[in-house]
Design a protein around this motif. Structure first.
Motif, PDB file in Angstrom:
ATOM      1  N   GLU A 172       3.247 -17.453  30.209  1.00 17.16           N
ATOM      2  CA  GLU A 172       4.307 -18.214  29.553  1.00 17.16           C
ATOM      3  C   GLU A 172       4.128 -18.283  28.038  1.00 17.16           C
ATOM      4  N   ILE A 173       2.877 -18.237  27.583  1.00 10.80           N
ATOM      5  CA  ILE A 173       2.637 -18.380  26.140  1.00 10.80           C
ATOM      6  C   ILE A 173       2.036 -17.127  25.503  1.00 10.80           C
ATOM      7  N   ARG A 175       2.768 -12.891  18.890  1.00  7.85           N
ATOM      8  CA  ARG A 175       3.618 -12.948  17.695  1.00  7.85           C
ATOM      9  C   ARG A 175       2.907 -13.681  16.562  1.00  7.85           C
ATOM     10  N   LEU A 176       2.250 -14.777  16.891  1.00  8.19           N
ATOM     11  CA  LEU A 176       1.525 -15.524  15.870  1.00  8.19           C
ATOM     12  C   LEU A 176       0.470 -14.662  15.191  1.00  8.19           C
ATOM     13  N   TYR A 177      -0.295 -13.935  15.982  1.00  3.35           N
ATOM     14  CA  TYR A 177      -1.326 -13.076  15.388  1.00  3.35           C
ATOM     15  C   TYR A 177      -0.711 -11.965  14.538  1.00  3.35           C
ATOM     16  N   GLU A 178       0.400 -11.403  14.988  1.00  3.98           N
ATOM     17  CA  GLU A 178       1.084 -10.376  14.191  1.00  3.98           C
ATOM     18  C   GLU A 178       1.570 -10.952  12.867  1.00  3.98           C
ATOM     19  N   ARG A 237      -6.979 -22.728  15.196  1.00  4.58           N
ATOM     20  CA  ARG A 237      -6.177 -23.614  16.049  1.00  4.58           C
ATOM     21  C   ARG A 237      -5.607 -22.848  17.240  1.00  4.58           C
ATOM     22  N   ILE A 238      -5.160 -21.622  16.990  1.00  5.55           N
ATOM     23  CA  ILE A 238      -4.638 -20.800  18.083  1.00  5.55           C
ATOM     24  C   ILE A 238      -5.746 -20.537  19.096  1.00  5.55           C
ATOM     25  N   GLY A 289       4.201 -23.382  18.985  1.00  2.00           N
ATOM     26  CA  GLY A 289       5.513 -23.354  18.343  1.00  2.00           C
ATOM     27  C   GLY A 289       5.478 -24.032  16.982  1.00  2.00           C
ATOM     28  N   ASN A 290       4.763 -25.137  16.884  1.00  3.49           N
ATOM     29  CA  ASN A 290       4.605 -25.818  15.591  1.00  3.49           C
ATOM     30  C   ASN A 290       3.868 -24.928  14.602  1.00  3.49           C
ATOM     31  N   ILE A 291       2.821 -24.266  15.075  1.00  2.00           N
ATOM     32  CA  ILE A 291       2.069 -23.356  14.203  1.00  2.00           C
ATOM     33  C   ILE A 291       2.982 -22.216  13.737  1.00  2.00           C
TER      34      ILE A 291
END
Length: 115
Positions: free
Chosen positions: A6-7, A13-16, A65-66, A91-93
């Motif tokens: 789910e995440i 995407r965050l890491y990219e 944090r991730i 999502g906040n990050i």
């Protein structure tokens, strides 16, 4: 245990985005250093320098944090509520990362437009 499906896309995407922001910030620093050397008292250039440094520092914090969030949801006894909470945190990050990306892009555009 693997990251819940789910995440997983959000984490990827965050890491990219973080990789891209760090690359852009490094490029900005490389463009900025020679100009700042010529104009060391220029307040705008100093602000650009500070912002780029802050973005690089923030990217490192976001990565930690991730990872902490991933560690939390990668346990065998993870609850659906924990996954939801992790998704909200990520999502906040992502929102913070996108704001940083806009700032870095704006600075890069300004630096590239210098004569």
């Amino acid at each position: 245990m693997p990251i819940p499906s789910e995440i997983r896309p959000l984490i990827e995407r965050l890491y990219e985005e973080l990789n891209q922001i760090e690359q852009q910030a490094a490029e900005g620093m490389n463009l900025l250093r020679p100009v700042l050397f010529i104009f060391p008292d220029n307040a705008i250039l100093m602000q650009f320098f500070a912002t780029l440094n802050n973005v690089i520092f923030a990217a490192q914090i976001y990565r930690r944090r991730i990872q902490a969030t991933v560690d939390t949801v990668s346990t065998e006894d993870v609850q659906p509520s924990d996954i939801q909470e992790a998704g909200e945190e990520l999502g906040n990050i992502l929102g913070l990362v996108m704001e940083a990306k806009i700032r870095v892009t704006t600075i890069l555009t300004s630096l590239r437009d210098l004569p």
